[in-house]
Design an enzyme around this catalytic site. Structure first.
Site, mmCIF file in Angstrom:
data_model
loop_
_atom_site.group_PDB
_atom_site.id
_atom_site.type_symbol
_atom_site.label_atom_id
_atom_site.label_comp_id
_atom_site.label_asym_id
_atom_site.label_seq_id
_atom_site.Cartn_x
_atom_site.Cartn_y
_atom_site.Cartn_z
ATOM 1 N N LYS A 192 0.849 -1.291 -0.250
ATOM 2 C CA LYS A 192 0.155 -0.034 -0.148
ATOM 3 C C LYS A 192 0.703 1.216 -0.143
ATOM 4 O O LYS A 192 2.139 1.035 0.678
ATOM 5 C CB LYS A 192 -0.939 -0.001 1.145
ATOM 6 C CG LYS A 192 -2.294 0.891 1.191
ATOM 7 C CD LYS A 192 -3.294 0.117 0.548
ATOM 8 C CE LYS A 192 -4.502 1.042 0.444
ATOM 9 N NZ LYS A 192 -5.609 0.007 -0.355
ATOM 10 N N ASP A 205 -7.203 4.094 -4.337
ATOM 11 C CA ASP A 205 -7.866 3.855 -3.181
ATOM 12 C C ASP A 205 -8.403 5.164 -2.623
ATOM 13 O O ASP A 205 -8.685 6.008 -3.743
ATOM 14 C CB ASP A 205 -6.812 3.478 -1.917
ATOM 15 C CG ASP A 205 -7.431 3.071 -0.654
ATOM 16 O OD1 ASP A 205 -7.778 2.002 -0.795
ATOM 17 O OD2 ASP A 205 -7.584 3.582 0.221
HETATM 18 P P1 NDP Z 1 -12.987 7.588 -2.476
HETATM 19 O O1 NDP Z 1 -11.996 8.581 -2.124
HETATM 20 O O2 NDP Z 1 -13.860 7.512 -3.732
HETATM 21 O O3 NDP Z 1 -14.271 7.633 -1.362
HETATM 22 C C1 NDP Z 1 -14.105 7.825 -0.097
HETATM 23 C C2 NDP Z 1 -15.384 7.972 0.776
HETATM 24 O O4 NDP Z 1 -15.132 7.764 1.981
HETATM 25 C C3 NDP Z 1 -15.643 9.494 0.579
HETATM 26 O O5 NDP Z 1 -17.311 9.605 0.706
HETATM 27 C C4 NDP Z 1 -15.210 10.129 1.732
HETATM 28 O O6 NDP Z 1 -15.949 11.277 2.049
HETATM 29 C C5 NDP Z 1 -15.326 8.996 2.712
HETATM 30 N N1 NDP Z 1 -14.324 9.279 3.455
HETATM 31 C C6 NDP Z 1 -12.994 9.461 3.556
HETATM 32 N N2 NDP Z 1 -12.297 9.579 4.872
HETATM 33 C C7 NDP Z 1 -13.339 9.834 5.778
HETATM 34 C C8 NDP Z 1 -13.374 10.021 7.129
HETATM 35 N N3 NDP Z 1 -12.094 10.103 7.584
HETATM 36 N N4 NDP Z 1 -14.319 9.989 7.551
HETATM 37 C C9 NDP Z 1 -15.592 9.938 7.234
HETATM 38 N N5 NDP Z 1 -15.763 9.685 5.732
HETATM 39 C C10 NDP Z 1 -14.532 9.525 5.205
HETATM 40 O O7 NDP Z 1 -12.679 6.230 -1.841
HETATM 41 P P2 NDP Z 1 -13.120 4.680 -2.227
HETATM 42 O O8 NDP Z 1 -14.382 4.631 -2.375
HETATM 43 O O9 NDP Z 1 -12.092 3.992 -3.154
HETATM 44 O O10 NDP Z 1 -12.526 4.050 -0.995
HETATM 45 C C11 NDP Z 1 -13.756 3.863 0.127
HETATM 46 C C12 NDP Z 1 -13.080 2.438 1.069
HETATM 47 O O11 NDP Z 1 -12.886 1.391 0.414
HETATM 48 C C13 NDP Z 1 -11.743 2.727 1.785
HETATM 49 O O12 NDP Z 1 -11.605 2.140 2.759
HETATM 50 C C14 NDP Z 1 -10.811 1.780 0.883
HETATM 51 O O13 NDP Z 1 -9.478 1.567 1.344
HETATM 52 C C15 NDP Z 1 -11.687 0.807 0.541
HETATM 53 N N6 NDP Z 1 -11.259 0.141 -0.696
HETATM 54 C C16 NDP Z 1 -11.262 0.723 -2.116
HETATM 55 C C17 NDP Z 1 -11.144 -0.081 -3.227
HETATM 56 C C18 NDP Z 1 -11.044 0.523 -4.372
HETATM 57 O O14 NDP Z 1 -10.940 -0.280 -5.383
HETATM 58 N N7 NDP Z 1 -11.023 1.918 -4.650
HETATM 59 C C19 NDP Z 1 -10.992 -1.386 -3.073
HETATM 60 C C20 NDP Z 1 -11.096 -2.008 -1.748
HETATM 61 C C21 NDP Z 1 -11.352 -1.416 -0.625
HETATM 62 P P3 NDP Z 1 -15.187 12.943 1.578
HETATM 63 O O15 NDP Z 1 -15.312 12.953 0.160
HETATM 64 O O16 NDP Z 1 -15.975 13.790 2.348
HETATM 65 O O17 NDP Z 1 -13.775 12.783 2.262
HETATM 66 O O1 2IT Z 2 -7.980 -1.889 -0.698
HETATM 67 C C1 2IT Z 2 -7.962 -2.352 -2.101
HETATM 68 O O2 2IT Z 2 -8.008 -3.727 -2.206
HETATM 69 C C2 2IT Z 2 -7.712 -1.475 -3.148
HETATM 70 N N1 2IT Z 2 -7.539 -0.093 -2.815
HETATM 71 C C3 2IT Z 2 -7.570 -1.934 -4.545
HETATM 72 C C4 2IT Z 2 -5.845 -2.287 -4.494
HETATM 73 C C5 2IT Z 2 -5.764 -2.774 -6.129
HETATM 74 O O3 2IT Z 2 -4.325 -3.032 -6.584
HETATM 75 O O4 2IT Z 2 -6.497 -2.902 -7.212
#
Ligand code: NDP
Ligand code: 2IT
Length: 450
Positions: free
Chosen positions: A124, A164
Protein backbone atom coordinates in the site's frame (compact mmCIF):
# COMPACT_ATOMS: atom_id res chain seq x y z
CA UNK A 1 3.37 -16.97 21.35
CA UNK A 2 0.74 -14.62 19.86
CA UNK A 3 0.68 -12.50 23.02
CA UNK A 4 4.46 -12.17 22.95
CA UNK A 5 4.51 -11.04 19.31
CA UNK A 6 1.85 -8.41 19.98
CA UNK A 7 3.76 -7.15 23.04
CA UNK A 8 6.99 -6.93 21.05
CA UNK A 9 5.28 -5.01 18.28
CA UNK A 10 3.82 -2.59 20.77
CA UNK A 11 7.22 -2.10 22.37
CA UNK A 12 8.98 -1.57 19.06
CA UNK A 13 6.92 1.15 17.47
CA UNK A 14 3.18 0.74 17.63
CA UNK A 15 0.71 2.17 20.10
CA UNK A 16 -2.29 -0.03 20.90
CA UNK A 17 -4.74 2.34 19.18
CA UNK A 18 -2.63 2.30 16.02
CA UNK A 19 -4.78 0.82 13.21
CA UNK A 20 -1.86 -1.46 12.33
CA UNK A 21 -1.93 -3.01 15.82
CA UNK A 22 -5.70 -3.35 15.50
CA UNK A 23 -5.39 -5.23 12.20
CA UNK A 24 -2.53 -7.44 13.42
CA UNK A 25 -4.31 -8.29 16.70
CA UNK A 26 -7.44 -9.35 14.84
CA UNK A 27 -5.51 -11.62 12.50
CA UNK A 28 -3.17 -13.17 15.06
CA UNK A 29 -5.98 -13.78 17.56
CA UNK A 30 -7.78 -15.82 14.87
CA UNK A 31 -4.80 -18.09 14.29
CA UNK A 32 -4.44 -19.99 17.58
CA UNK A 33 -6.05 -23.23 16.31
CA UNK A 34 -3.79 -23.25 13.24
CA UNK A 35 -0.45 -22.57 14.82
CA UNK A 36 -0.90 -25.05 17.64
CA UNK A 37 -1.31 -27.85 15.09
CA UNK A 38 1.73 -27.20 12.92
CA UNK A 39 5.26 -26.77 14.33
CA UNK A 40 6.56 -25.38 11.06
CA UNK A 41 5.02 -21.98 11.77
CA UNK A 42 7.22 -21.74 14.86
CA UNK A 43 10.30 -23.27 13.20
CA UNK A 44 10.14 -20.76 10.36
CA UNK A 45 9.10 -17.84 12.63
CA UNK A 46 6.18 -17.24 10.31
CA UNK A 47 4.19 -15.02 12.67
CA UNK A 48 7.12 -12.71 13.43
CA UNK A 49 7.95 -12.50 9.74
CA UNK A 50 4.39 -11.97 8.51
CA UNK A 51 3.83 -8.93 10.75
CA UNK A 52 7.06 -7.27 9.55
CA UNK A 53 7.04 -5.31 6.30
CA UNK A 54 9.67 -6.23 3.70
CA UNK A 55 10.40 -2.52 3.29
CA UNK A 56 8.84 0.87 3.96
CA UNK A 57 9.79 3.58 1.52
CA UNK A 58 9.27 7.24 2.38
CA UNK A 59 10.02 10.16 0.09
CA UNK A 60 9.55 13.88 -0.32
CA UNK A 61 7.02 15.17 -2.88
CA UNK A 62 7.53 18.80 -3.95
CA UNK A 63 5.08 20.51 -6.26
CA UNK A 64 3.88 23.98 -7.28
CA UNK A 65 0.21 25.06 -7.09
CA UNK A 66 -1.73 27.23 -9.55
CA UNK A 67 -0.59 30.37 -7.71
CA UNK A 68 3.09 29.39 -7.94
CA UNK A 69 3.26 28.50 -4.25
CA UNK A 70 5.57 25.61 -3.42
CA UNK A 71 4.27 22.67 -1.37
CA UNK A 72 5.91 19.65 0.24
CA UNK A 73 4.13 16.39 1.10
CA UNK A 74 5.20 12.99 2.37
CA UNK A 75 5.02 10.08 -0.07
CA UNK A 76 5.10 6.41 0.95
CA UNK A 77 5.12 2.89 -0.44
CA UNK A 78 5.03 -0.05 1.93
CA UNK A 79 5.98 -3.34 0.28
CA UNK A 80 4.77 -5.73 2.94
CA UNK A 81 4.94 -9.28 1.62
CA UNK A 82 5.51 -10.81 -1.83
CA UNK A 83 5.36 -14.52 -0.98
CA UNK A 84 2.42 -15.12 -3.33
CA UNK A 85 3.26 -12.72 -6.15
CA UNK A 86 4.42 -9.16 -6.91
CA UNK A 87 3.54 -6.48 -4.37
CA UNK A 88 0.03 -5.22 -5.12
CA UNK A 89 -2.21 -2.63 -3.50
CA UNK A 90 -3.61 0.86 -3.80
CA UNK A 91 -2.42 4.42 -3.22
CA UNK A 92 -4.32 6.67 -0.82
CA UNK A 93 -4.19 10.48 -1.00
CA UNK A 94 -5.75 11.92 2.16
CA UNK A 95 -4.48 14.28 4.88
CA UNK A 96 -4.85 11.48 7.48
CA UNK A 97 -2.30 9.26 5.70
CA UNK A 98 0.72 8.26 7.78
CA UNK A 99 2.90 5.17 8.25
CA UNK A 100 0.49 3.59 10.78
CA UNK A 101 -2.50 3.84 8.43
CA UNK A 102 -0.55 2.54 5.43
CA UNK A 103 0.97 -0.33 7.42
CA UNK A 104 -2.51 -1.51 8.42
CA UNK A 105 -3.74 -1.25 4.85
CA UNK A 106 -0.69 -3.05 3.43
CA UNK A 107 -0.95 -5.80 6.04
CA UNK A 108 -4.66 -6.34 5.31
CA UNK A 109 -3.88 -6.37 1.60
CA UNK A 110 -1.60 -9.43 1.92
CA UNK A 111 -4.51 -11.43 3.33
CA UNK A 112 -7.11 -10.02 0.94
CA UNK A 113 -4.95 -10.76 -2.07
CA UNK A 114 -4.32 -14.30 -0.82
CA UNK A 115 -8.08 -14.88 -0.55
CA UNK A 116 -8.55 -14.09 -4.24
CA UNK A 117 -6.43 -17.15 -5.08
CA UNK A 118 -4.53 -14.98 -7.59
CA UNK A 119 -0.72 -14.59 -7.64
CA UNK A 120 -0.40 -11.21 -5.89
CA UNK A 121 1.43 -10.08 -2.74
CA UNK A 122 0.49 -7.15 -0.47
CA UNK A 123 1.47 -3.47 -0.51
CA UNK A 124 0.00 0.00 0.00
CA UNK A 125 1.18 3.55 -0.49
CA UNK A 126 0.06 7.12 -0.75
CA UNK A 127 0.50 10.60 0.57
CA UNK A 128 -0.87 13.12 3.07
CA UNK A 129 -1.71 15.31 0.05
CA UNK A 130 -5.34 16.52 0.21
CA UNK A 131 -7.01 16.51 -3.21
CA UNK A 132 -10.02 18.40 -1.82
CA UNK A 133 -10.27 21.88 -3.27
CA UNK A 134 -7.39 21.34 -5.72
CA UNK A 135 -7.72 22.06 -9.43
CA UNK A 136 -7.19 19.27 -11.99
CA UNK A 137 -3.86 20.90 -12.91
CA UNK A 138 -2.75 20.87 -9.28
CA UNK A 139 -3.72 17.22 -8.94
CA UNK A 140 -1.83 16.48 -12.14
CA UNK A 141 1.27 18.32 -10.93
CA UNK A 142 1.15 16.50 -7.60
CA UNK A 143 0.73 13.09 -9.30
CA UNK A 144 3.67 13.80 -11.59
CA UNK A 145 5.89 14.84 -8.67
CA UNK A 146 4.80 11.74 -6.71
CA UNK A 147 5.67 9.43 -9.62
CA UNK A 148 9.06 11.09 -10.16
CA UNK A 149 10.04 9.43 -6.87
CA UNK A 150 7.82 6.33 -6.88
CA UNK A 151 8.85 5.04 -10.32
CA UNK A 152 12.19 3.72 -9.08
CA UNK A 153 10.52 1.28 -6.66
CA UNK A 154 7.72 -0.23 -8.79
CA UNK A 155 7.49 -2.49 -11.84
CA UNK A 156 4.95 -4.62 -13.72
CA UNK A 157 6.42 -7.78 -12.14
CA UNK A 158 7.61 -6.09 -8.95
CA UNK A 159 5.01 -3.79 -7.44
CA UNK A 160 1.79 -2.63 -9.11
CA UNK A 161 -0.03 0.27 -7.37
CA UNK A 162 -3.71 1.15 -7.97
CA UNK A 163 -6.34 3.51 -6.51
CA UNK A 164 -7.83 3.91 -3.05
CA UNK A 165 -9.29 6.92 -1.18
CA UNK A 166 -8.54 10.08 -3.16
CA UNK A 167 -7.05 8.14 -6.09
CA UNK A 168 -9.32 7.16 -8.98
CA UNK A 169 -9.01 6.74 -12.74
CA UNK A 170 -8.03 10.39 -13.26
CA UNK A 171 -5.12 10.26 -10.81
CA UNK A 172 -3.96 6.86 -12.11
CA UNK A 173 -3.94 8.37 -15.64
CA UNK A 174 -1.67 11.23 -14.50
CA UNK A 175 0.59 8.83 -12.58
CA UNK A 176 0.92 6.43 -15.52
CA UNK A 177 1.57 9.28 -17.96
CA UNK A 178 4.55 10.40 -15.90
CA UNK A 179 5.79 6.82 -15.42
CA UNK A 180 5.85 6.35 -19.20
CA UNK A 181 7.60 9.67 -19.76
CA UNK A 182 10.35 8.74 -17.31
CA UNK A 183 10.83 5.06 -18.17
CA UNK A 184 9.53 4.82 -21.77
CA UNK A 185 7.88 1.56 -20.63
CA UNK A 186 4.27 0.81 -21.58
CA UNK A 187 4.11 -2.23 -19.35
CA UNK A 188 0.95 -1.48 -17.36
CA UNK A 189 2.73 -0.86 -14.06
CA UNK A 190 -0.43 0.61 -12.48
CA UNK A 191 -3.93 -0.87 -12.46
CA UNK A 192 -7.13 1.13 -12.66
CA UNK A 193 -5.84 2.94 -15.76
CA UNK A 194 -8.26 4.69 -18.13
CA UNK A 195 -9.64 2.13 -20.60
CA UNK A 196 -8.10 3.84 -23.63
CA UNK A 197 -4.54 3.12 -22.51
CA UNK A 198 -4.55 -0.25 -20.86
CA UNK A 199 -7.32 -0.16 -18.24
CA UNK A 200 -9.70 -3.07 -17.81
CA UNK A 201 -13.41 -2.80 -18.37
CA UNK A 202 -15.22 -2.94 -15.01
CA UNK A 203 -12.22 -1.96 -12.85
CA UNK A 204 -13.94 1.25 -11.65
CA UNK A 205 -17.06 -0.74 -10.69
CA UNK A 206 -15.29 -3.88 -9.48
CA UNK A 207 -15.01 -3.27 -5.74
CA UNK A 208 -18.64 -2.22 -5.26
CA UNK A 209 -20.05 -4.85 -7.62
CA UNK A 210 -17.89 -7.52 -5.95
CA UNK A 211 -19.20 -6.50 -2.52
CA UNK A 212 -22.75 -7.11 -3.73
CA UNK A 213 -21.85 -10.43 -5.44
CA UNK A 214 -20.31 -11.56 -2.15
CA UNK A 215 -23.38 -10.45 -0.18
CA UNK A 216 -25.74 -12.25 -2.57
CA UNK A 217 -23.83 -15.53 -2.24
CA UNK A 218 -23.53 -15.29 1.55
CA UNK A 219 -27.23 -14.49 2.01
CA UNK A 220 -28.27 -17.27 -0.37
CA UNK A 221 -26.14 -19.95 1.29
CA UNK A 222 -26.61 -18.91 4.92
CA UNK A 223 -30.20 -17.63 5.03
CA UNK A 224 -31.75 -18.56 1.67
CA UNK A 225 -32.42 -14.85 1.27
CA UNK A 226 -32.07 -12.39 -1.62
CA UNK A 227 -31.44 -8.66 -1.67
CA UNK A 228 -34.29 -7.90 -4.06
CA UNK A 229 -36.89 -5.62 -2.42
CA UNK A 230 -34.79 -5.30 0.72
CA UNK A 231 -33.85 -2.00 2.38
CA UNK A 232 -30.09 -1.45 2.53
CA UNK A 233 -27.92 1.23 4.11
CA UNK A 234 -24.59 2.27 2.60
CA UNK A 235 -21.98 4.67 4.00
CA UNK A 236 -19.52 6.67 1.91
CA UNK A 237 -20.12 8.50 -1.35
CA UNK A 238 -16.97 7.62 -3.28
CA UNK A 239 -16.00 4.92 -5.76
CA UNK A 240 -16.88 1.91 -3.61
CA UNK A 241 -20.13 3.36 -2.21
CA UNK A 242 -21.43 4.57 -5.60
CA UNK A 243 -20.86 1.21 -7.30
CA UNK A 244 -22.25 -0.73 -4.34
CA UNK A 245 -25.40 1.40 -4.54
CA UNK A 246 -25.55 1.02 -8.33
CA UNK A 247 -25.37 -2.79 -8.18
CA UNK A 248 -27.80 -3.04 -5.26
CA UNK A 249 -30.33 -0.93 -7.15
CA UNK A 250 -29.87 -2.95 -10.33
CA UNK A 251 -30.89 -6.13 -8.49
CA UNK A 252 -33.96 -4.46 -6.97
CA UNK A 253 -32.76 -3.49 -3.49
CA UNK A 254 -33.63 -0.08 -2.07
CA UNK A 255 -30.65 1.90 -0.72
CA UNK A 256 -31.78 4.63 1.64
CA UNK A 257 -28.52 6.17 2.89
CA UNK A 258 -25.07 7.38 1.88
CA UNK A 259 -22.57 9.63 3.68
CA UNK A 260 -19.31 11.54 3.46
CA UNK A 261 -16.88 12.94 6.00
CA UNK A 262 -19.28 15.78 6.84
CA UNK A 263 -22.70 14.14 7.04
CA UNK A 264 -25.36 11.63 6.02
CA UNK A 265 -28.20 11.57 3.50
CA UNK A 266 -31.34 9.60 4.31
CA UNK A 267 -33.66 9.27 1.34
CA UNK A 268 -36.66 7.00 2.07
CA UNK A 269 -37.47 6.78 -1.66
CA UNK A 270 -34.02 5.39 -2.46
CA UNK A 271 -30.80 7.26 -3.27
CA UNK A 272 -30.96 9.07 -6.62
CA UNK A 273 -27.66 8.02 -8.20
CA UNK A 274 -27.69 10.73 -10.86
CA UNK A 275 -27.86 13.41 -8.18
CA UNK A 276 -25.22 11.66 -6.06
CA UNK A 277 -22.93 11.33 -9.07
CA UNK A 278 -23.37 15.00 -9.98
CA UNK A 279 -21.87 15.80 -6.55
CA UNK A 280 -19.26 13.07 -6.13
CA UNK A 281 -18.36 11.21 -9.34
CA UNK A 282 -14.87 11.23 -10.84
CA UNK A 283 -13.14 13.07 -8.03
CA UNK A 284 -15.83 15.77 -7.57
CA UNK A 285 -16.12 16.53 -3.86
CA UNK A 286 -19.21 18.71 -3.39
CA UNK A 287 -21.11 18.54 -0.09
CA UNK A 288 -23.86 15.93 0.30
CA UNK A 289 -25.92 18.79 1.74
CA UNK A 290 -26.72 19.78 -1.87
CA UNK A 291 -28.49 16.42 -2.34
CA UNK A 292 -31.23 17.48 0.08
CA UNK A 293 -31.68 20.77 -1.79
CA UNK A 294 -32.37 18.80 -4.99
CA UNK A 295 -34.47 15.93 -3.60
CA UNK A 296 -37.27 17.17 -1.35
CA UNK A 297 -37.89 13.79 0.34
CA UNK A 298 -34.27 13.52 1.54
CA UNK A 299 -32.92 14.54 4.92
CA UNK A 300 -29.31 15.72 5.48
CA UNK A 301 -27.82 15.18 8.93
CA UNK A 302 -24.59 17.06 9.54
CA UNK A 303 -22.20 15.11 11.77
CA UNK A 304 -22.18 17.95 14.32
CA UNK A 305 -25.92 17.42 14.81
CA UNK A 306 -25.58 13.74 15.74
CA UNK A 307 -24.61 12.40 19.20
CA UNK A 308 -20.89 11.69 19.67
CA UNK A 309 -19.91 8.01 19.41
CA UNK A 310 -22.24 7.09 16.58
CA UNK A 311 -23.05 7.94 12.98
CA UNK A 312 -26.47 8.86 11.60
CA UNK A 313 -25.96 6.59 8.59
CA UNK A 314 -26.32 3.47 10.82
CA UNK A 315 -29.47 4.60 12.61
CA UNK A 316 -32.11 3.57 10.08
CA UNK A 317 -33.99 0.27 9.71
CA UNK A 318 -32.35 -1.99 7.14
CA UNK A 319 -31.96 -5.62 6.16
CA UNK A 320 -28.27 -5.28 5.25
CA UNK A 321 -25.64 -2.60 5.90
CA UNK A 322 -22.63 -1.83 3.69
CA UNK A 323 -19.91 0.35 5.28
CA UNK A 324 -17.99 1.75 2.29
CA UNK A 325 -16.24 4.91 3.57
CA UNK A 326 -13.18 4.39 5.76
CA UNK A 327 -11.59 2.55 8.70
CA UNK A 328 -13.29 2.43 12.11
CA UNK A 329 -16.37 4.31 10.92
CA UNK A 330 -18.83 1.84 12.52
CA UNK A 331 -18.76 1.90 16.33
CA UNK A 332 -20.30 -0.36 18.97
CA UNK A 333 -23.13 2.19 19.37
CA UNK A 334 -23.76 2.02 15.61
CA UNK A 335 -23.74 -1.79 15.76
CA UNK A 336 -26.33 -1.78 18.53
CA UNK A 337 -28.50 0.63 16.53
CA UNK A 338 -28.28 -1.60 13.46
CA UNK A 339 -29.22 -4.68 15.49
CA UNK A 340 -32.13 -2.83 17.15
CA UNK A 341 -33.30 -1.80 13.69
CA UNK A 342 -33.42 -5.37 12.37
CA UNK A 343 -30.19 -5.58 10.34
CA UNK A 344 -29.27 -9.22 9.58
CA UNK A 345 -26.04 -8.77 7.60
CA UNK A 346 -23.09 -6.36 7.49
CA UNK A 347 -20.85 -6.50 4.44
CA UNK A 348 -17.69 -4.37 4.52
CA UNK A 349 -16.87 -2.45 1.34
CA UNK A 350 -14.21 -0.32 3.04
CA UNK A 351 -11.04 -1.63 4.69
CA UNK A 352 -11.58 -2.35 8.41
CA UNK A 353 -14.58 0.02 8.77
CA UNK A 354 -16.03 -1.87 11.76
CA UNK A 355 -14.48 -1.35 15.20
CA UNK A 356 -13.47 -4.56 17.06
CA UNK A 357 -16.17 -4.20 19.76
CA UNK A 358 -18.81 -3.73 17.04
CA UNK A 359 -17.64 -6.91 15.27
CA UNK A 360 -17.90 -8.83 18.55
CA UNK A 361 -21.44 -7.58 19.01
CA UNK A 362 -22.47 -8.61 15.50
CA UNK A 363 -20.97 -12.06 15.94
CA UNK A 364 -22.53 -12.61 19.36
CA UNK A 365 -25.96 -11.46 18.11
CA UNK A 366 -25.87 -13.72 15.06
CA UNK A 367 -25.60 -10.91 12.47
CA UNK A 368 -23.78 -12.21 9.38
CA UNK A 369 -20.55 -10.25 9.20
CA UNK A 370 -18.42 -10.21 6.04
CA UNK A 371 -14.95 -8.68 6.65
CA UNK A 372 -13.57 -6.29 4.04
CA UNK A 373 -10.56 -8.43 3.22
CA UNK A 374 -13.03 -10.95 1.78
CA UNK A 375 -15.98 -8.83 0.65
CA UNK A 376 -14.08 -5.98 -1.04
CA UNK A 377 -11.48 -8.14 -2.81
CA UNK A 378 -13.25 -7.69 -6.16
CA UNK A 379 -11.32 -4.48 -6.82
CA UNK A 380 -7.90 -6.02 -6.53
CA UNK A 381 -9.10 -9.13 -8.37
CA UNK A 382 -10.03 -7.07 -11.42
CA UNK A 383 -6.73 -5.23 -11.02
CA UNK A 384 -5.05 -8.59 -11.46
CA UNK A 385 -7.22 -9.21 -14.55
CA UNK A 386 -5.92 -5.88 -15.85
CA UNK A 387 -2.34 -7.07 -15.27
CA UNK A 388 -3.14 -10.26 -17.22
CA UNK A 389 -4.63 -8.28 -20.10
CA UNK A 390 -1.63 -5.93 -20.20
CA UNK A 391 0.86 -8.81 -20.14
CA UNK A 392 -0.86 -10.55 -23.05
CA UNK A 393 -1.78 -7.29 -24.89
CA UNK A 394 -5.43 -8.44 -24.84
CA UNK A 395 -8.70 -6.66 -24.09
CA UNK A 396 -11.32 -8.76 -22.36
CA UNK A 397 -15.05 -8.16 -22.86
CA UNK A 398 -17.24 -6.72 -20.12
CA UNK A 399 -19.09 -10.04 -19.89
CA UNK A 400 -15.88 -11.99 -19.38
CA UNK A 401 -14.58 -9.70 -16.63
CA UNK A 402 -17.97 -9.61 -14.90
CA UNK A 403 -18.32 -13.40 -14.95
CA UNK A 404 -14.81 -13.89 -13.58
CA UNK A 405 -15.41 -11.28 -10.87
CA UNK A 406 -18.62 -12.99 -9.78
CA UNK A 407 -16.89 -16.37 -9.75
CA UNK A 408 -14.00 -15.07 -7.60
CA UNK A 409 -16.37 -13.51 -5.05
CA UNK A 410 -18.37 -16.74 -4.77
CA UNK A 411 -15.14 -18.73 -4.36
CA UNK A 412 -13.94 -16.41 -1.60
CA UNK A 413 -17.23 -16.87 0.24
CA UNK A 414 -16.96 -20.65 -0.13
CA UNK A 415 -13.33 -20.74 0.98
CA UNK A 416 -13.88 -18.69 4.14
CA UNK A 417 -17.14 -20.34 5.16
CA UNK A 418 -15.62 -23.83 4.78
CA UNK A 419 -12.54 -22.80 6.76
CA UNK A 420 -14.69 -21.32 9.53
CA UNK A 421 -16.58 -24.61 9.74
CA UNK A 422 -13.42 -26.71 9.61
CA UNK A 423 -12.03 -24.83 12.62
CA UNK A 424 -15.25 -25.12 14.64
CA UNK A 425 -16.42 -21.52 14.14
CA UNK A 426 -19.27 -21.85 11.68
CA UNK A 427 -20.44 -18.47 10.30
CA UNK A 428 -17.45 -16.66 11.80
CA UNK A 429 -16.10 -15.24 8.53
CA UNK A 430 -13.44 -13.19 10.32
CA UNK A 431 -11.78 -16.39 11.52
CA UNK A 432 -12.50 -18.13 8.20
CA UNK A 433 -10.87 -15.34 6.18
CA UNK A 434 -7.84 -14.91 8.43
CA UNK A 435 -7.06 -18.62 8.68
CA UNK A 436 -7.58 -19.44 5.05
CA UNK A 437 -5.45 -16.49 3.84
CA UNK A 438 -2.76 -17.15 6.45
CA UNK A 439 -2.33 -20.81 5.51
CA UNK A 440 -1.80 -19.89 1.87
CA UNK A 441 0.75 -17.14 2.57
CA UNK A 442 2.57 -19.15 5.26
CA UNK A 443 2.88 -22.19 2.98
CA UNK A 444 4.56 -20.03 0.33
CA UNK A 445 6.88 -18.45 2.89
CA UNK A 446 7.93 -21.90 4.13
CA UNK A 447 8.50 -23.27 0.64
CA UNK A 448 10.50 -20.20 -0.41
CA UNK A 449 12.80 -20.51 2.61
CA UNK A 450 14.19 -17.75 4.76
P1 NDP B 1 -13.12 7.55 -2.42
O1 NDP B 1 -12.06 8.54 -2.20
O2 NDP B 1 -13.69 7.39 -3.77
O3 NDP B 1 -14.32 7.78 -1.39
C1 NDP B 1 -14.10 7.79 -0.02
C2 NDP B 1 -15.39 8.10 0.68
O4 NDP B 1 -15.21 7.95 2.09
C3 NDP B 1 -15.84 9.52 0.48
O5 NDP B 1 -17.24 9.56 0.52
C4 NDP B 1 -15.23 10.24 1.67
O6 NDP B 1 -15.90 11.42 2.04
C5 NDP B 1 -15.39 9.20 2.74
N1 NDP B 1 -14.34 9.38 3.76
C6 NDP B 1 -13.01 9.43 3.58
N2 NDP B 1 -12.37 9.63 4.75
C7 NDP B 1 -13.33 9.72 5.66
C8 NDP B 1 -13.32 9.93 7.05
N3 NDP B 1 -12.17 10.08 7.73
N4 NDP B 1 -14.52 9.95 7.69
C9 NDP B 1 -15.67 9.78 7.01
N5 NDP B 1 -15.74 9.59 5.68
C10 NDP B 1 -14.59 9.55 5.03
O7 NDP B 1 -12.49 6.15 -1.91
P2 NDP B 1 -12.98 4.67 -2.22
O8 NDP B 1 -14.45 4.63 -2.39
O9 NDP B 1 -12.10 4.13 -3.26
O10 NDP B 1 -12.58 3.95 -0.85
C11 NDP B 1 -13.52 3.75 0.22
C12 NDP B 1 -13.04 2.61 1.10
O11 NDP B 1 -12.96 1.41 0.31
C13 NDP B 1 -11.64 2.78 1.71
O12 NDP B 1 -11.62 2.12 2.96
C14 NDP B 1 -10.75 2.00 0.74
O13 NDP B 1 -9.55 1.58 1.36
C15 NDP B 1 -11.66 0.83 0.42
N6 NDP B 1 -11.38 0.09 -0.82
C16 NDP B 1 -11.26 0.71 -2.02
C17 NDP B 1 -11.05 -0.02 -3.16
C18 NDP B 1 -11.01 0.60 -4.51
O14 NDP B 1 -10.89 -0.16 -5.49
N7 NDP B 1 -11.11 1.91 -4.65
C19 NDP B 1 -10.85 -1.47 -3.10
C20 NDP B 1 -11.07 -2.04 -1.80
C21 NDP B 1 -11.30 -1.27 -0.71
P3 NDP B 1 -15.23 12.86 1.70
O15 NDP B 1 -15.37 13.01 0.21
O16 NDP B 1 -16.01 13.85 2.48
O17 NDP B 1 -13.79 12.77 2.14
O1 2IT C 1 -7.89 -1.86 -0.83
C1 2IT C 1 -7.81 -2.31 -2.00
O2 2IT C 1 -7.96 -3.50 -2.25
C2 2IT C 1 -7.59 -1.34 -3.07
N1 2IT C 1 -7.52 -0.15 -2.82
C3 2IT C 1 -7.41 -1.82 -4.49
C4 2IT C 1 -6.04 -2.41 -4.68
C5 2IT C 1 -5.68 -2.77 -6.10
O3 2IT C 1 -4.50 -3.05 -6.30
O4 2IT C 1 -6.53 -2.78 -6.99
Amino acid sequence: MIKKILENLEKSNCSIDDPFMQAVSEVLNSLQPVIENDDRYDTYAILERIVTADRMIQFKVQWVDDHNRVHVNNGYRIQFNNALGPYKGGLRFHPSVNIGVLKFLAFEQIFKNALTGLPIGGAKGGSDFDPKGKSDFEIMKFCHAFMRELHQYIGARKDIPAGDIGVGTKEIGFLYGEYKRITRDYDGVLSGKPFTFGGSLLRPEATGYGVVYFAQEMLKQELEEVLEDQICTVSGAGNVAIHTIEKLQSIGAKVVTCSDSEGTIYDPNGIDLDVLRSLKDNGKRLSLGFYATKISTAVYIHKADYPIGGHAVWNYPCFAAFPCATQNELTEIDAQNLINNGCVAVIEGANMPTQPSAIELFLSEGVLFAPGKAANAGGVAVSEFEMSQNASMEKWSYEKVNAKLNEIMCQIYKRISLTAKEYGNERNFVIGANISAFKRIAEAMILEGV
